[in-house]
Structure formats: structure tokens, C-alpha cells
Enzyme design. Structure first.
Site, PDB file in Angstrom:
ATOM      1  N   ARG A 166       0.857  -1.235   0.116  1.00  0.00           N
ATOM      2  CA  ARG A 166      -0.112  -0.069  -0.026  1.00  0.00           C
ATOM      3  C   ARG A 166       0.877   1.145   0.000  1.00  0.00           C
ATOM      4  O   ARG A 166       0.607   2.085   0.859  1.00  0.00           O
ATOM      5  CB  ARG A 166      -0.859   0.036   1.231  1.00  0.00           C
ATOM      6  CG  ARG A 166      -1.820  -1.092   1.463  1.00  0.00           C
ATOM      7  CD  ARG A 166      -2.835  -0.842   0.294  1.00  0.00           C
ATOM      8  NE  ARG A 166      -3.769  -2.290   0.726  1.00  0.00           N
ATOM      9  CZ  ARG A 166      -3.729  -3.320   0.343  1.00  0.00           C
ATOM     10  NH1 ARG A 166      -2.880  -3.902  -0.644  1.00  0.00           N
ATOM     11  NH2 ARG A 166      -4.526  -4.434   0.791  1.00  0.00           N
ATOM     12  N   SER A 240     -10.806  -0.119   3.934  1.00  0.00           N
ATOM     13  CA  SER A 240     -10.029  -0.216   5.151  1.00  0.00           C
ATOM     14  C   SER A 240      -9.406   0.981   5.532  1.00  0.00           C
ATOM     15  O   SER A 240      -8.910   1.902   4.747  1.00  0.00           O
ATOM     16  CB  SER A 240      -8.621  -1.182   4.666  1.00  0.00           C
ATOM     17  OG  SER A 240      -8.833  -2.490   4.146  1.00  0.00           O
ATOM     18  N   GLU A 337      -5.015   4.676   6.258  1.00  0.00           N
ATOM     19  CA  GLU A 337      -4.888   4.294   4.626  1.00  0.00           C
ATOM     20  C   GLU A 337      -5.361   5.629   4.187  1.00  0.00           C
ATOM     21  O   GLU A 337      -4.612   6.088   3.047  1.00  0.00           O
ATOM     22  CB  GLU A 337      -5.345   3.257   4.384  1.00  0.00           C
ATOM     23  CG  GLU A 337      -4.964   2.866   2.957  1.00  0.00           C
ATOM     24  CD  GLU A 337      -5.830   1.386   2.572  1.00  0.00           C
ATOM     25  OE1 GLU A 337      -5.301   0.300   3.179  1.00  0.00           O
ATOM     26  OE2 GLU A 337      -6.590   1.538   1.817  1.00  0.00           O
TER      27      GLU A 337
HETATM   28  P1  FAD Z   1      -9.048   9.178  -4.320  1.00  0.00           P
HETATM   29  O1  FAD Z   1      -9.648   8.603  -3.273  1.00  0.00           O
HETATM   30  O2  FAD Z   1      -9.705  10.243  -5.296  1.00  0.00           O
HETATM   31  O3  FAD Z   1      -7.482   9.871  -4.182  1.00  0.00           O
HETATM   32  C1  FAD Z   1      -6.729   8.953  -3.139  1.00  0.00           C
HETATM   33  C2  FAD Z   1      -5.562   9.743  -3.349  1.00  0.00           C
HETATM   34  O4  FAD Z   1      -4.947   9.394  -4.469  1.00  0.00           O
HETATM   35  C3  FAD Z   1      -5.556  11.226  -2.859  1.00  0.00           C
HETATM   36  O5  FAD Z   1      -4.305  11.284  -2.287  1.00  0.00           O
HETATM   37  C4  FAD Z   1      -5.401  11.700  -4.476  1.00  0.00           C
HETATM   38  O6  FAD Z   1      -5.052  12.897  -4.391  1.00  0.00           O
HETATM   39  C5  FAD Z   1      -4.563  10.934  -5.134  1.00  0.00           C
HETATM   40  N1  FAD Z   1      -4.949  10.728  -6.531  1.00  0.00           N
HETATM   41  C6  FAD Z   1      -6.025  10.207  -6.975  1.00  0.00           C
HETATM   42  N2  FAD Z   1      -5.876  10.297  -8.575  1.00  0.00           N
HETATM   43  C7  FAD Z   1      -4.809  10.705  -8.608  1.00  0.00           C
HETATM   44  C8  FAD Z   1      -4.014  11.158  -9.984  1.00  0.00           C
HETATM   45  N3  FAD Z   1      -4.514  11.188 -10.985  1.00  0.00           N
HETATM   46  N4  FAD Z   1      -2.803  11.652  -9.740  1.00  0.00           N
HETATM   47  C9  FAD Z   1      -2.139  11.928  -8.197  1.00  0.00           C
HETATM   48  N5  FAD Z   1      -2.732  11.682  -7.111  1.00  0.00           N
HETATM   49  C10 FAD Z   1      -3.981  11.127  -7.471  1.00  0.00           C
HETATM   50  N6  FAD Z   1      -7.596  -0.317  -1.897  1.00  0.00           N
HETATM   51  C11 FAD Z   1      -6.944  -1.293  -2.307  1.00  0.00           C
HETATM   52  O7  FAD Z   1      -5.683  -1.287  -2.240  1.00  0.00           O
HETATM   53  N7  FAD Z   1      -7.428  -2.878  -2.206  1.00  0.00           N
HETATM   54  C12 FAD Z   1      -8.769  -2.885  -1.948  1.00  0.00           C
HETATM   55  O8  FAD Z   1      -9.105  -4.070  -2.051  1.00  0.00           O
HETATM   56  C13 FAD Z   1      -9.464  -1.835  -1.659  1.00  0.00           C
HETATM   57  N8  FAD Z   1     -10.678  -2.194  -1.586  1.00  0.00           N
HETATM   58  C14 FAD Z   1     -11.662  -0.969  -1.285  1.00  0.00           C
HETATM   59  C15 FAD Z   1     -12.862  -1.245  -1.112  1.00  0.00           C
HETATM   60  C16 FAD Z   1     -14.063  -0.219  -0.709  1.00  0.00           C
HETATM   61  C17 FAD Z   1     -15.345  -0.542  -0.604  1.00  0.00           C
HETATM   62  C18 FAD Z   1     -13.548   1.303  -0.982  1.00  0.00           C
HETATM   63  C19 FAD Z   1     -14.394   2.339  -0.753  1.00  0.00           C
HETATM   64  C20 FAD Z   1     -12.377   1.352  -1.168  1.00  0.00           C
HETATM   65  C21 FAD Z   1     -11.511   0.301  -1.242  1.00  0.00           C
HETATM   66  N9  FAD Z   1      -9.714   0.411  -1.542  1.00  0.00           N
HETATM   67  C22 FAD Z   1      -8.973  -0.475  -1.805  1.00  0.00           C
HETATM   68  C23 FAD Z   1      -9.331   1.983  -1.444  1.00  0.00           C
HETATM   69  C24 FAD Z   1      -9.629   2.780  -2.834  1.00  0.00           C
HETATM   70  O9  FAD Z   1     -10.319   2.199  -3.776  1.00  0.00           O
HETATM   71  C25 FAD Z   1      -8.052   2.576  -3.544  1.00  0.00           C
HETATM   72  O10 FAD Z   1      -7.298   3.506  -2.950  1.00  0.00           O
HETATM   73  C26 FAD Z   1      -8.200   3.602  -4.827  1.00  0.00           C
HETATM   74  O11 FAD Z   1      -7.058   3.254  -5.785  1.00  0.00           O
HETATM   75  C27 FAD Z   1      -8.700   5.063  -4.839  1.00  0.00           C
HETATM   76  O12 FAD Z   1      -9.124   5.464  -5.784  1.00  0.00           O
HETATM   77  P2  FAD Z   1      -9.637   6.829  -6.145  1.00  0.00           P
HETATM   78  O13 FAD Z   1      -9.736   7.297  -7.519  1.00  0.00           O
HETATM   79  O14 FAD Z   1     -10.976   6.737  -5.493  1.00  0.00           O
HETATM   80  O15 FAD Z   1      -8.779   7.924  -5.278  1.00  0.00           O
HETATM   81  P1  NAP Z   2      -9.264 -11.243   4.648  1.00  0.00           P
HETATM   82  O1  NAP Z   2      -8.936 -12.240   3.648  1.00  0.00           O
HETATM   83  O2  NAP Z   2     -10.223 -11.658   5.691  1.00  0.00           O
HETATM   84  O3  NAP Z   2      -8.206 -10.212   5.135  1.00  0.00           O
HETATM   85  C1  NAP Z   2      -8.236  -9.602   6.388  1.00  0.00           C
HETATM   86  C2  NAP Z   2      -6.706  -8.998   6.535  1.00  0.00           C
HETATM   87  O4  NAP Z   2      -5.741 -10.021   6.861  1.00  0.00           O
HETATM   88  C3  NAP Z   2      -6.343  -8.260   5.373  1.00  0.00           C
HETATM   89  O5  NAP Z   2      -5.853  -6.968   5.577  1.00  0.00           O
HETATM   90  C4  NAP Z   2      -5.072  -9.073   4.738  1.00  0.00           C
HETATM   91  O6  NAP Z   2      -4.012  -8.630   4.355  1.00  0.00           O
HETATM   92  C5  NAP Z   2      -4.573 -10.195   6.141  1.00  0.00           C
HETATM   93  N1  NAP Z   2      -4.413 -11.398   5.594  1.00  0.00           N
HETATM   94  C6  NAP Z   2      -5.362 -12.345   5.567  1.00  0.00           C
HETATM   95  N2  NAP Z   2      -4.796 -13.594   5.303  1.00  0.00           N
HETATM   96  C7  NAP Z   2      -3.444 -13.437   4.901  1.00  0.00           C
HETATM   97  C8  NAP Z   2      -2.465 -14.034   4.457  1.00  0.00           C
HETATM   98  N3  NAP Z   2      -2.460 -15.385   4.354  1.00  0.00           N
HETATM   99  N4  NAP Z   2      -1.387 -13.430   3.930  1.00  0.00           N
HETATM  100  C9  NAP Z   2      -1.310 -12.302   4.479  1.00  0.00           C
HETATM  101  N5  NAP Z   2      -2.172 -11.478   4.736  1.00  0.00           N
HETATM  102  C10 NAP Z   2      -3.283 -11.970   4.954  1.00  0.00           C
HETATM  103  O7  NAP Z   2     -10.108 -10.398   3.736  1.00  0.00           O
HETATM  104  P2  NAP Z   2     -10.849  -8.955   3.669  1.00  0.00           P
HETATM  105  O8  NAP Z   2     -10.604  -7.913   4.693  1.00  0.00           O
HETATM  106  O9  NAP Z   2     -12.009  -9.287   2.752  1.00  0.00           O
HETATM  107  O10 NAP Z   2      -9.839  -8.164   2.246  1.00  0.00           O
HETATM  108  C11 NAP Z   2      -9.840  -9.076   1.184  1.00  0.00           C
HETATM  109  C12 NAP Z   2      -8.667  -8.419   0.388  1.00  0.00           C
HETATM  110  O11 NAP Z   2      -9.193  -7.090  -0.231  1.00  0.00           O
HETATM  111  C13 NAP Z   2      -7.296  -8.320   1.232  1.00  0.00           C
HETATM  112  O12 NAP Z   2      -6.365  -8.629   0.537  1.00  0.00           O
HETATM  113  C14 NAP Z   2      -7.632  -6.823   1.466  1.00  0.00           C
HETATM  114  O13 NAP Z   2      -6.198  -6.230   1.675  1.00  0.00           O
HETATM  115  C15 NAP Z   2      -8.382  -6.256   0.126  1.00  0.00           C
HETATM  116  N6  NAP Z   2      -9.085  -5.118   0.526  1.00  0.00           N
HETATM  117  C16 NAP Z   2      -8.347  -3.886   0.955  1.00  0.00           C
HETATM  118  C17 NAP Z   2      -9.261  -2.825   1.280  1.00  0.00           C
HETATM  119  C18 NAP Z   2      -8.566  -1.216   1.233  1.00  0.00           C
HETATM  120  O14 NAP Z   2      -9.192  -0.332   1.278  1.00  0.00           O
HETATM  121  N7  NAP Z   2      -7.287  -1.301   1.174  1.00  0.00           N
HETATM  122  C19 NAP Z   2     -10.472  -2.926   1.513  1.00  0.00           C
HETATM  123  C20 NAP Z   2     -11.239  -4.095   1.316  1.00  0.00           C
HETATM  124  C21 NAP Z   2     -10.512  -5.260   1.037  1.00  0.00           C
HETATM  125  P3  NAP Z   2      -3.702  -8.032   2.888  1.00  0.00           P
HETATM  126  O15 NAP Z   2      -4.426  -6.791   3.012  1.00  0.00           O
HETATM  127  O16 NAP Z   2      -2.322  -7.742   2.659  1.00  0.00           O
HETATM  128  O17 NAP Z   2      -4.127  -8.835   1.899  1.00  0.00           O
END
Ligand code: FAD
Ligand code: NAP
Length: 342
Positions: A166, A240, A337
């Protein structure tokens, strides 16, 4: 151009937490070519610039001063092809999930595990979006961005992006300094399933899918996510709220002495370990807990939900309480995050 910059524009429908927020000035950037002139106007007026994508990883304050530029540029083109792969150049305003669908339909593989992540393509490199054992940085060959101060265009190769868990250079040296315009991704013409992540593997076993197709992996990820994560269009959230803490062997052992049941995972990116932030939060009694209108989601302690339109300030205060409790109990500083603005 100047006339197209609007003032006092609501961002409430432009952030998935549904926070009530107003941009002092706002411009939806459909053409990258407009950016230099836009930046010159902002400099002239002394407006700070905030870049917004789909608003799914931000916690907005009531008012964002200066100019909010929302990426809205579209376009997907093939720029390279060999016998095993294709490189796509994708404009930053494209929707991430739609890109994953597009690739699947075009027979270009790799992104299936990253289905249903909200937001834009331009934001994907910022935090190196990841899910189910896969990260976007594995596919990125280069990122084209424009420096917000100098107006100069640059191309960063994958190594320059310094992708981590991340994390990337765009959260550090280039934080608030760039507008990502194009992301280039190398995708495979041959599908290799990546189903070792525990919840995905369990789903595949349950469905008795030994050698799933790309479409089946994509559908599995969509099904798991839909059953587990609150849909922001129904329950506002930004995914998250905290990163999983990373730590080394000695610190882990110390913690395990006092908390032997604490789950932890190998962290391939550092050779150390990752803790489950959700577990730490649950242990502090925050699951199913609310403070005013803000809540931790009852099924997912990492997700802060905002069903009653609390303000950004209320959400940050609640998040601060979670951070303090986890720190007091475990001595671990949780890292938020989503970015705070305003
Ligand atoms: P924004 O929220 O609009 O911006 C986020 C940041 O990026 C800000 O700092 C902004 O200034 C910057 N930014 C955006 N676009 C640009 C650009 N073109 N140039 C420079 N800076 C920029 N994230 C994960 O990694 N894994 C997941 O599984 C995941 N699941 C999610 C599930 C849900 C339900 C939600 C709501 C979020 C989840 N996220 C997850 C977080 C999010 O979706 C990601 O971080 C996504 O990439 C954000 O995109 P955005 O366009 O909405 O960015
Ligand atoms: P989950 O499988 O219950 O995982 C919960 C957390 O535990 C995650 O953060 C995951 O890390 C960690 N984890 C579980 N098993 C793991 C393993 N074997 N090795 C390393 N890390 C492990 O799932 P969940 O919360 O529903 O999410 C599923 C996936 O979507 C995850 O990869 C999660 O990161 C991603 N997600 C991200 C966001 C976001 O906003 N960043 C939101 C929703 C879901 P990791 O995060 O490294 O996978």
C-alpha cells in the site's frame, strides 16, 4: 478555461464516505492538455491544488480551499505486443473495475484478483492497490505524471515508483506534487490463476474449481467482496481505514509473549511480518462500536462506515480514538490508509 473553473462545488457525492464537503474551486480534467494552463491559473491565484480521483480513499473536511482537480480523462490503447503479453496505456480517469472487465473481455490477464476495487486508474499506483495476494505494481511498466509545481511531464519506470505494501514514491517524495496522467500495464495473453490467498482458495474449493478460468477467478473475487465488504453506494465507507502494521521478528516475538493468540502473516515485501489491524481493533472493543454517527462495520473491523453522514472531523476523531486504544494496549501505531484533506 478560466470560465470552466467552478466555485463552491459540492464534493459530497464525489467521496465514497459521503462526507459533506465543498471545493472552493473545482475543475473536472477531461483533457490532460488542459492541465498546464490550469496549473498556471492556480499559481497566479495562489490556489493550493488538490487532486481527486473517485474519492474512495479520502476523508474530506467541510471545505477544501484552492482548486480541486478531478481526473476525468479517458482512453485505453495498446502500445506494445509480443507473443506472450500486451502493454496497455490507460488514461488516469478510467474506472479501475471497468478496466479489469475490459481486460478480461479482451483476453488480457493478470488483474482478476483486483476486481471491484473502487476508484480510478490514476490513483491505483498511489497506494499500489492490492487484494487477494496481488498488487497492481506487478503489472505496471511505467507511470506518466505531470509535476504540479513545475508543470513538467515525467515518466517513471516501475522501479522508480518504489512500490511497497500500500505504498509508493507517490506517497512520499511526490506526495501532493504530481498529477498522474497515464498508467501503462503489461498483461499476459496466457491466464495463470493466482488463488493461493486463503479466502479465495476456500471459495474455489467450495465450488470444486480445480483449474478455474480467468472469468471464474474474477467472479469469485466479486462474489467474496460483495458478501464481505459494505457497498459504499449503500453504506458510505472508504474501504480499509488502517494499514496492517508491518514489523520484524523480534518485535513480533515480544508481542506474542503477551498476546499468544494474535494472528500474523508473512510479509513477502519485507521478509518480516504483518499483523491483522482488524484483530487489534476488535480486541480493543471497537467492533460494532459507534461514536455518534460513525461506526466500525459489524462484520469488518477495518472498515469505518458513515451511514448518517458524519463530518470528516467526526470521522477523524473516531479514528483517533481507535489509534490511541490500539497504541495503549499493543504499543502499535496504526497508520491511516485514506488521506485527510481540508
Ligand atoms: P481518491 O480517493 O480520489 O484519491 C486517493 C489519493 O490518490 C489522494 O491522495 C489523491 O490526491 C490521489 N490521487 C488520485 N488520483 C490521482 C492522480 N491521477 N494523480 C495523482 N494523485 C492522485 N484499496 C486497495 O488497495 N485494495 C482494495 O481491495 C480496496 N478495496 C476498497 C473497497 C472499498 C469498498 C473502498 C471504498 C475502497 C477500497 N480501496 C481498496 C481503497 C481505494 O479504492 C483505492 O485506494 C483507490 O485506488 C482510490 O482511488 P480513487 O480514484 O477513488 O482515489
Ligand atoms: P481477509 O482475507 O479476511 O483479510 C483480512 C486482512 O488480513 C487483510 O488485510 C489481509 O492482508 C490479511 N490477511 C489475511 N490472510 C492473509 C495471508 N494469508 N497473508 C497475508 N495477509 C493476510 O479479507 P478482507 O478484509 O475481506 O479483504 C480481502 C482482500 O481485499 C485483502 O487483500 C484486502 O487487503 C483487500 N481489501 C483492501 C481494502 C482497502 O481499502 N485497502 C478494502 C477491502 C479489501 P492484505 O491486506 O495484505 O491482503
Amino acid at each position: 478555461m478560466h470560465e470552466a473553473i467552478r466555485s463552491n462545488v459540492s464534493l459530497t457525492a464525489r467521496n465514497t464516505l459521503g462526507v459533506s464537503s465543498t471545493a472552493e474551486h473545482y475543475y473536472a480534467l477531461e483533457k490532460s492538455a488542459d492541465l498546464p494552463e490550469l496549473l498556471a491559473i492556480a499559481t497566479d491565484k495562489c490556489w493550493p491544488v488538490t487532486v481527486l480521483g473517485g474519492g474512495s480513499n479520502v476523508v474530506l473536511g467541510e471545505r477544501i480551499s484552492g482548486l480541486v482537480i478531478q481526473q476525468a480523462s479517458l482512453g485505453i490503447s495498446e502500445i506494445e505486443r509480443d507473443e506472450s503479453s500486451v502493454v496497455l496505456a490507460v488514461a488516469a480517469g478510467e474506472n479501475w473495475h471497468q478496466l479489469v472487465e475490459h481486460c478480461l473481455e479482451a483476453g488480457l490477464y493478470g488483474l482478476e484478483n483486483l476486481a471491484l476495487i473502487p476508484g480510478t486508474v490514476g490513483a491505483a499506483p498511489i497506494q499500489n492497490i492490492g487484494a487477494y495476494g496481488v498488487e497492481v505494481g506487478e503489472f505496471i511498466t511505467s507511470v506518466q505524471y505531470r509535476n504540479l509545481d513545475s508543470g513538467q511531464q515525467h515518466v517513471f519506470k516501475r522501479d522508480d515508483c518504489k512500490f511497497g505494501y500500500r505504498d509508493s514514491v507517490f506517497k512520499h517524495r511526490l506526495r501532493d506534487k504530481c498529477m498522474i496522467e497515464v498508467v501503462c500495464l503489461r498483461l499476459s495473453l496466457k491466464f495463470r490463476p493466482r488463488t493461493e490467498y486463503p479466502s479465495l482458495q476456500a471459495f474455489m474449493q467450495q465450488q470444486t474449481l480445480d483449474s478455474p478460468s480467468a472469468k471464474q477467478v474474477f467472479e469469485a473475487v466479486v462474489a467474496i467482496r460483495s458478501s464481505r465488504l459494505p457497498d459504499p453506494t449503500h453504506i458510505p465507507n472508504c474501504g480499509s481505514f488502517f494499514k496492517n502494521p508491518q514489523l520484524g521478528h523480534d518485535d513480533l516475538q515480544l508481542l506474542l509473549q503477551n498476546h499468544p493468540d494474535m494472528p500474523y502473516y508473512d510479509d513477502a515485501s519485507t521478509g518480516g511480518y504483518k499483523l491483522a489491524a482488524a484483530w487489534l481493533i476488535e480486541q480493543c472493543g471497537f467492533k460494532q462500536c459507534s461514536a455518534g454517527k460513525v461506526q466500525v462495520h459489524p462484520q469488518h473491523a477495518l472498515v469505518v462506515v458513515n451511514p448518517e453522514q458524519a463530518s470528516g472531523a467526526e470521522i477523524r476523531k473516531f479514528a483517533g480514538q481507535i489509534v490511541s486504544s490500539v497504541e495503549a494496549r499493543f504499543g502499535i501505531a496504526l497508520e491511516q490508509e485514506p488521506r485527510n484533506y481540508g
